[in-house]
Design a protein around this motif. Structure first.
Motif, PDB file in Angstrom:
ATOM      1  N   MET A  54      85.003  50.928  32.677  1.00 44.07           N
ATOM      2  CA  MET A  54      85.345  50.213  33.898  1.00 44.07           C
ATOM      3  C   MET A  54      84.222  49.240  34.192  1.00 44.07           C
ATOM      4  N   LYS A  55      84.526  47.959  34.158  1.00 42.38           N
ATOM      5  CA  LYS A  55      83.498  46.946  34.392  1.00 42.38           C
ATOM      6  C   LYS A  55      83.735  46.303  35.742  1.00 42.38           C
ATOM      7  N   THR A  56      82.919  46.689  36.700  1.00 44.93           N
ATOM      8  CA  THR A  56      82.965  46.080  38.029  1.00 44.93           C
ATOM      9  C   THR A  56      81.528  45.829  38.436  1.00 44.93           C
ATOM     10  N   PRO A  57      81.035  44.610  38.190  1.00 43.24           N
ATOM     11  CA  PRO A  57      79.628  44.336  38.444  1.00 43.24           C
ATOM     12  C   PRO A  57      79.250  44.578  39.888  1.00 43.24           C
ATOM     13  N   SER A  58      78.284  45.403  40.082  1.00 39.67           N
ATOM     14  CA  SER A  58      77.617  45.689  41.344  1.00 39.67           C
ATOM     15  C   SER A  58      78.468  46.396  42.393  1.00 39.67           C
ATOM     16  N   VAL A  59      79.784  46.552  42.217  1.00 40.65           N
ATOM     17  CA  VAL A  59      80.579  47.191  43.261  1.00 40.65           C
ATOM     18  C   VAL A  59      80.227  48.659  43.430  1.00 40.65           C
ATOM     19  N   PRO A  60      80.194  49.491  42.361  1.00 39.01           N
ATOM     20  CA  PRO A  60      79.838  50.883  42.601  1.00 39.01           C
ATOM     21  C   PRO A  60      78.465  51.032  43.247  1.00 39.01           C
ATOM     22  N   MET A  61      77.479  50.261  42.811  1.00 38.57           N
ATOM     23  CA  MET A  61      76.156  50.352  43.411  1.00 38.57           C
ATOM     24  C   MET A  61      76.190  49.846  44.850  1.00 38.57           C
ATOM     25  N   ALA A  62      76.992  48.820  45.112  1.00 36.76           N
ATOM     26  CA  ALA A  62      77.109  48.318  46.478  1.00 36.76           C
ATOM     27  C   ALA A  62      77.695  49.383  47.381  1.00 36.76           C
ATOM     28  N   LEU A  63      78.698  50.113  46.893  1.00 39.38           N
ATOM     29  CA  LEU A  63      79.280  51.180  47.706  1.00 39.38           C
ATOM     30  C   LEU A  63      78.262  52.268  47.991  1.00 39.38           C
ATOM     31  N   ILE A  64      77.480  52.632  46.999  1.00 42.08           N
ATOM     32  CA  ILE A  64      76.455  53.658  47.200  1.00 42.08           C
ATOM     33  C   ILE A  64      75.405  53.161  48.185  1.00 42.08           C
ATOM     34  N   ALA A  65      74.998  51.889  48.031  1.00 42.95           N
ATOM     35  CA  ALA A  65      74.011  51.328  48.967  1.00 42.95           C
ATOM     36  C   ALA A  65      74.562  51.294  50.377  1.00 42.95           C
ATOM     37  N   LEU A  66      75.833  50.911  50.524  1.00 37.30           N
ATOM     38  CA  LEU A  66      76.430  50.865  51.856  1.00 37.30           C
ATOM     39  C   LEU A  66      76.530  52.259  52.454  1.00 37.30           C
ATOM     40  N   ALA A  67      76.850  53.226  51.634  1.00 41.51           N
ATOM     41  CA  ALA A  67      76.899  54.596  52.149  1.00 41.51           C
ATOM     42  C   ALA A  67      75.523  55.044  52.606  1.00 41.51           C
ATOM     43  N   GLN A 101      92.401  48.867  41.828  1.00 41.13           N
ATOM     44  CA  GLN A 101      93.442  48.681  40.826  1.00 41.13           C
ATOM     45  C   GLN A 101      93.035  49.293  39.493  1.00 41.13           C
ATOM     46  N   GLN A 102      91.767  49.098  39.098  1.00 41.83           N
ATOM     47  CA  GLN A 102      91.292  49.667  37.839  1.00 41.83           C
ATOM     48  C   GLN A 102      91.327  51.184  37.889  1.00 41.83           C
ATOM     49  N   LEU A 103      90.942  51.736  39.028  1.00 38.06           N
ATOM     50  CA  LEU A 103      90.968  53.185  39.188  1.00 38.06           C
ATOM     51  C   LEU A 103      92.403  53.698  39.073  1.00 38.06           C
ATOM     52  N   ALA A 104      93.350  53.003  39.687  1.00 39.31           N
ATOM     53  CA  ALA A 104      94.757  53.419  39.653  1.00 39.31           C
ATOM     54  C   ALA A 104      95.355  53.329  38.249  1.00 39.31           C
ATOM     55  N   SER A 105      94.856  52.401  37.429  1.00 38.91           N
ATOM     56  CA  SER A 105      95.423  52.227  36.092  1.00 38.91           C
ATOM     57  C   SER A 105      94.756  53.101  35.027  1.00 38.91           C
ATOM     58  N   MET A 106      93.746  53.873  35.393  1.00 41.47           N
ATOM     59  CA  MET A 106      93.066  54.743  34.434  1.00 41.47           C
ATOM     60  C   MET A 106      93.962  55.919  34.048  1.00 41.47           C
ATOM     61  N   PRO A 107      93.745  56.441  32.837  1.00 42.88           N
ATOM     62  CA  PRO A 107      94.426  57.696  32.495  1.00 42.88           C
ATOM     63  C   PRO A 107      94.000  58.780  33.498  1.00 42.88           C
ATOM     64  N   PRO A 108      94.889  59.722  33.813  1.00 47.74           N
ATOM     65  CA  PRO A 108      94.600  60.721  34.853  1.00 47.74           C
ATOM     66  C   PRO A 108      93.264  61.443  34.679  1.00 47.74           C
ATOM     67  N   GLU A 109      92.901  61.816  33.454  1.00 45.26           N
ATOM     68  CA  GLU A 109      91.647  62.556  33.268  1.00 45.26           C
ATOM     69  C   GLU A 109      90.429  61.675  33.517  1.00 45.26           C
ATOM     70  N   GLN A 110      90.502  60.397  33.153  1.00 50.69           N
ATOM     71  CA  GLN A 110      89.397  59.479  33.394  1.00 50.69           C
ATOM     72  C   GLN A 110      89.276  59.191  34.897  1.00 50.69           C
ATOM     73  N   ARG A 111      90.416  58.982  35.563  1.00 48.94           N
ATOM     74  CA  ARG A 111      90.400  58.740  37.006  1.00 48.94           C
ATOM     75  C   ARG A 111      89.802  59.943  37.734  1.00 48.94           C
ATOM     76  N   LYS A 112      90.198  61.134  37.299  1.00 47.46           N
ATOM     77  CA  LYS A 112      89.677  62.356  37.927  1.00 47.46           C
ATOM     78  C   LYS A 112      88.164  62.420  37.771  1.00 47.46           C
ATOM     79  N   MET A 113      87.651  62.053  36.597  1.00 44.84           N
ATOM     80  CA  MET A 113      86.214  62.082  36.349  1.00 44.84           C
ATOM     81  C   MET A 113      85.484  61.109  37.293  1.00 44.84           C
TER      82      MET A 113
END
Length: 187
Positions: free
Chosen positions: A1-14, A55-67
């Motif tokens: 999953m390639k989403t530049p800076s979004v996961p880190m931005a969410l962690i920083a915002l939290a 959208q990327q999360l929704a399109s992942m295979p169920p086991e990858q999304r769960k992880m």
């Protein structure tokens, strides 16, 4: 999953949007809290990236999304269905509530309480890192189990300055934090 800076931005915002324990006469109840944040950026890029991540999360295979969802849950986070909402669960220890600390996630952030007046707390913060983030905000405590607030965040998205406005509400879920550990308070 390639989403530049979004996961880190969410962690920083939290990390910066953790609910404060407000000084006497009112304090937040120790235990498990849930905070829902809605973000609006000046450019709209953050919302676009978060929608893309959803959208990327929704399109992942169920086991990858769960992880991925389990990884976020271990950090006390879940994304809302609208893409703009982020839900964060956090634990406030009895000691933090008693001291009136402003809890935050471990990291290289400094948070300072600027003013406490009745049930209102005003603060500012600065986080080192990539990208550096700073801002200010306010929390209003409705009761020991409920609060609302707003935060202005100055950061960078894809190398360009970005200003985000966040609104947040918090509610106490219960005394037992389960597997979520209290965040380390700034000192």
């Amino acid at each position: 999953m390639k989403t530049p800076s979004v996961p880190m931005a969410l962690i920083a915002l939290a990390a910066i949007a953790a609910p404060p324990a407000v000084a006497q006469p009112g304090k937040l109840q120790p235990g498990l809290w849930e905070q829902t944040m809605t973000m609006k950026s000046a450019s709209g890029q953050m919302e676009s990236q978060m929608a893309q991540m959803q959208q990327q999360l929704a399109s992942m295979p169920p086991e990858q999304r769960k992880m991925v969802e389990e990884m976020m849950a271990k950090q006390g986070m879940a994304m809302g269905s609208a893409g703009r909402n982020t839900t964060v669960k956090m634990c406030i220890s009895p000691e933090q509530a008693e001291r009136g600390d402003v809890p935050q996630q471990e990291g290289d952030c400094k948070q300072e309480v600027v003013e406490r007046s009745g049930s209102t707390l005003r603060f500012r913060f600065a986080c080192k890192g990539n990208p550096p983030t700073s801002g200010e905000g306010e929390y209003n405590m409705a009761s020991p189990t409920s609060y609302s607030g707003r935060t202005t965040v100055l950061t960078q998205v894809q190398g360009k300055p970005e200003k985000m406005e966040m609104t947040h509400t918090g509610r106490w879920l219960g005394a037992d934090c389960g597997t979520i550990k209290p965040r380390v308070s700034a000192r």
